[in-house]
Design an enzyme around this catalytic site. Structure first.
Site, PDB file in Angstrom:
ATOM      1  N   GLU A  73      14.482 -15.285  -0.674  1.00 35.13           N
ATOM      2  CA  GLU A  73      14.966 -16.381   0.166  1.00 35.13           C
ATOM      3  C   GLU A  73      13.967 -17.525   0.226  1.00 35.13           C
ATOM      4  O   GLU A  73      14.332 -18.661   0.583  1.00 35.13           O
ATOM      5  CB  GLU A  73      15.218 -15.887   1.592  1.00 35.13           C
ATOM      6  CG  GLU A  73      16.338 -14.877   1.736  1.00 35.13           C
ATOM      7  CD  GLU A  73      16.406 -14.342   3.163  1.00 35.13           C
ATOM      8  OE1 GLU A  73      15.747 -14.937   4.048  1.00 35.13           O
ATOM      9  OE2 GLU A  73      17.099 -13.338   3.376  1.00 35.13           O
ATOM     10  N   ASP A 115       0.833  -1.197   0.000  1.00 33.00           N
ATOM     11  CA  ASP A 115       0.000   0.000   0.000  1.00 33.00           C
ATOM     12  C   ASP A 115       0.873   1.253   0.000  1.00 33.00           C
ATOM     13  O   ASP A 115       1.876   1.331   0.715  1.00 33.00           O
ATOM     14  CB  ASP A 115      -0.882  -0.027   1.252  1.00 33.00           C
ATOM     15  CG  ASP A 115      -1.891   1.093   1.290  1.00 33.00           C
ATOM     16  OD1 ASP A 115      -2.758   1.141   0.407  1.00 33.00           O
ATOM     17  OD2 ASP A 115      -1.812   1.925   2.221  1.00 33.00           O
TER      18      ASP A 115
END
Length: 585
Positions: free
Chosen positions: A289, A232
């Site tokens: 990751e 956002d």
């Protein structure tokens, strides 16, 4: 890039990709606004169990993923975009166990799940802000936010002239709050910045503690199995040094307004600062990751498109909403210009273009395109305002959706658009909750009209949204015809159109195709026409007629799907006004 010898002049603008490319390059993602999707406990407010109970609808629709607007703990002053705890589910929506169950069911159905992250600001009920108020000026607790001394003789003026996106000043003085701390800070004259509501204080992203905390939040949800984050106000985290005055005005989705006469305003000091990119490079390292191609999606109101493309460079975010497309008027030249420019800047950084027509912040496109002036439209529509032409709006909305879904790249749908839902334009003022309505004293009706709970069953209480017949916003009486059960199986319905188009888009690999403009209509003021091509399959012609006169498809074209009726005189198919067709040639 796929280039073929063609009988007509074609200029290729978008690269074709292999079918095995990353899912986010071509995905269709469905936005769920949790308050309004489905109510599982009968209290009139949508919730996570309700969403889980309706996931089969999304799987049958043919989307690839869903994006959940905020469901975190929140006082709900701004529909959940005022977060008080990023690591918990608000009791209105359920529990963490309910979130886990939703993820498990979605993944079992082959749907990925993206969740909202709100990093620009917190709720004023967040523990950090409560600590900041209590700790007082110059404290480490206040350094997590943007507290400043006031101007004027005794600090009675805001630190600068910035406006809130929701109307009014972007600063609140601590001692003017009802909960202002007592001694020794009863005369606390500091102000805090809130680019949105006064209950949404902006975080200080120059503070390493803020950066570490948000990366920890990312890991919390990644560890639970989410497939990515829609970020956002992604362009708002970093502010210009010194927080200088600025005479401009910013609107949601549309971005900055130019000066009268079309002169561009100076770059806004509260948005799109270069420092945000360092943050997103660090976030990209975090999501990379994790297995399964987790993604970051930018909600960034950034002009021009070249600056938006910086958010989707190879080491930053994966997608950024194309709001320039959303706010384009219903004009063939303007639409072509937007599409071409979008591909130009995104191709330059190797990113897909991410198309969108509606979301929880704008008037639904089935109504917006039925207004006398198309484009972004007003911030909400009231009963006393100019009303959309419902038939015209839906016809154009269906055509615009087929145009969008025929474009290479990714696309976002907003809940209910597959039902052809219009804006609720007659909401009573006493039912409204959007802070923009209150902060502008009703001058803006706000976003409640696009957030009304969905109609699932025509004959059920609250149209099947809640078993108890409750609905946190009133639904229009005329929504019987839009209910999902009424449209199910009806080949003329908008729901079945979406199902057909999404199936064809996936089968034909249109999201990974290349785009080449149809030279025959390149200079047309009324037609958008292009070819979506890729190695190993037939080309697909996508043609939208925005003009008053019917347009004939090239001879030999086989219509695959159409947003509305066409005619065939035996020699060629004629496409009427405000209609899009997909065809093999």
């Amino acid at each position: 890039m796929t280039v073929r010898t063609e009988p007509r002049s074609l200029t290729v603008h978008a690269p074709a990709h292999d079918r095995d490319e990353a899912w986010w390059r071509h995905a269709v993602i469905y936005q769920v606004y949790p308050r309004s999707f489905a109510d599982g406990n009968g209290d009139g407010m949508g919730d996570l169990p309700g969403i889980t109970s309706r996931l089969d609808h999304l799987a049958a629709l043919g989307v690839d993923a869903l994006w959940l607007s905020p469901f975190y703990r929140s006082p709900q002053h701004d529909g959940g975009y005022d977060v008080s705890d990023y690591r918990d589910v608000d009791p209105r929506f359920g529990t963490l166990a309910d979130a886990d169950a939703l993820l498990e069911r979605a993944h079992a159905l082959g749907l990925r799940v993206i969740v909202d992250l709100v990093p620009n600001h917190t709720s004023d009920e967040h523990v950090w802000f409560r600590e900041a108020l209590a700790a007082g000026p110059t404290s480490p607790e206040r350094a997590r936010y943007l507290f400043r001394e006031g101007g004027g003789e005794v600090g009675e003026e805001p630190p600068n002239n910035w406006e809130s996106i929701f109307g009014g000043p972007a600063w609140t003085r601590v001692c003017d709050r009802d909960d202002a701390p007592g001694s020794p800070w009863e005369n606390d004259g500091q102000w805090y910045l809130h680019l949105f509501d006064s209950t949404q204080p902006d975080l200080n992203w120059e503070n390493p503690e803020v950066r570490a905390e948000m990366e920890s939040v990312l890991r919390f949800w990644l560890d639970r199995g989410v497939d990515g984050f829609r970020v956002d106000v992604a362009h708002g985290l970093v502010k210009a040094a010194g927080l200088p005055d600025w005479t401009g005005h910013v609107e949601m989705v549309a971005g900055t307004e130019d000066e009268p006469g079309g002169t561009a305003r100076p770059h806004p000091p509260m948005f799109d600062q270069d420092g945000v990119h360092e943050i997103y490079r660090s976030w990209r390292r975090v999501v990379d990751e994790y297995p399964g191609e987790r993604v970051l999606v930018a909600e960034a109101w950034v002009d021009p498109l070249e600056r938006l493309a910086r958010y989707v460079r190879a080491d930053e975010m994966h997608q950024a909403f194309n709001f320039a497309f959303l706010v384009s008027p219903w004009s063939a030249p303007r639409l072509r210009e937007c599409v071409e420019e979008s591909y130009r800047v995104n191709d330059a950084v190797g990113a897909p273009t991410t198309w969108v027509l509606s979301n929880h912040d704008v008037v639904r496109h089935a109504s917006r395109l039925g207004l006398p002036e198309t484009g972004k439209g007003p911030n909400g529509i009231g009963a006393e305002d100019v009303q959309p032409d419902a038939e015209l709006g839906l016809r154009r909305a269906r055509a615009a959706t087929l145009l969008m879904l025929g474009l290479p790249g990714s696309a976002y749908l907003y809940q209910g658009e597959e039902l052809g839902l219009p804006e609720h334009t007659a909401l009573p003022d006493d039912a409204r909750e959007d802070p923009a309505f209150f902060r502008t004293d009703g001058a803006e009706k706000g976003r409640d009209g696009c957030r009304v709970p969905l109609p699932w069953e025509a004959g059920a209480p609250s149209f099947g949204f809640s078993e108890q017949g409750r609905s946190w916003l009133p639904q229009p009486d005329g929504w019987h015809a839009h209910a999902a059960d009424v449209q199910d199986g009806d080949p003329r319905s908008t729901l079945e159109l979406y199902r057909t188009v999404l199936r064809l888009r996936r089968e034909l690999g249109l999201g990974l195709g290349s785009l080449a403009w149809d030279g025959e209509h390149a200079g047309s003021g009324s037609v958008v026409s292009f070819v979506n091509g890729a190695p190993g399959r037939e080309d697909v012609v996508v043609l939208t007629n925005l003009g008053a006169e019917p347009v004939r498809l090239p001879a030999g074209c086989e219509v695959l799907v159409s947003s509305g009726p066409t005619t065939d005189d035996g020699a060629a198919v004629a496409v009427p006004q405000d209609t899009t067709v997909w065809a093999h040639r």
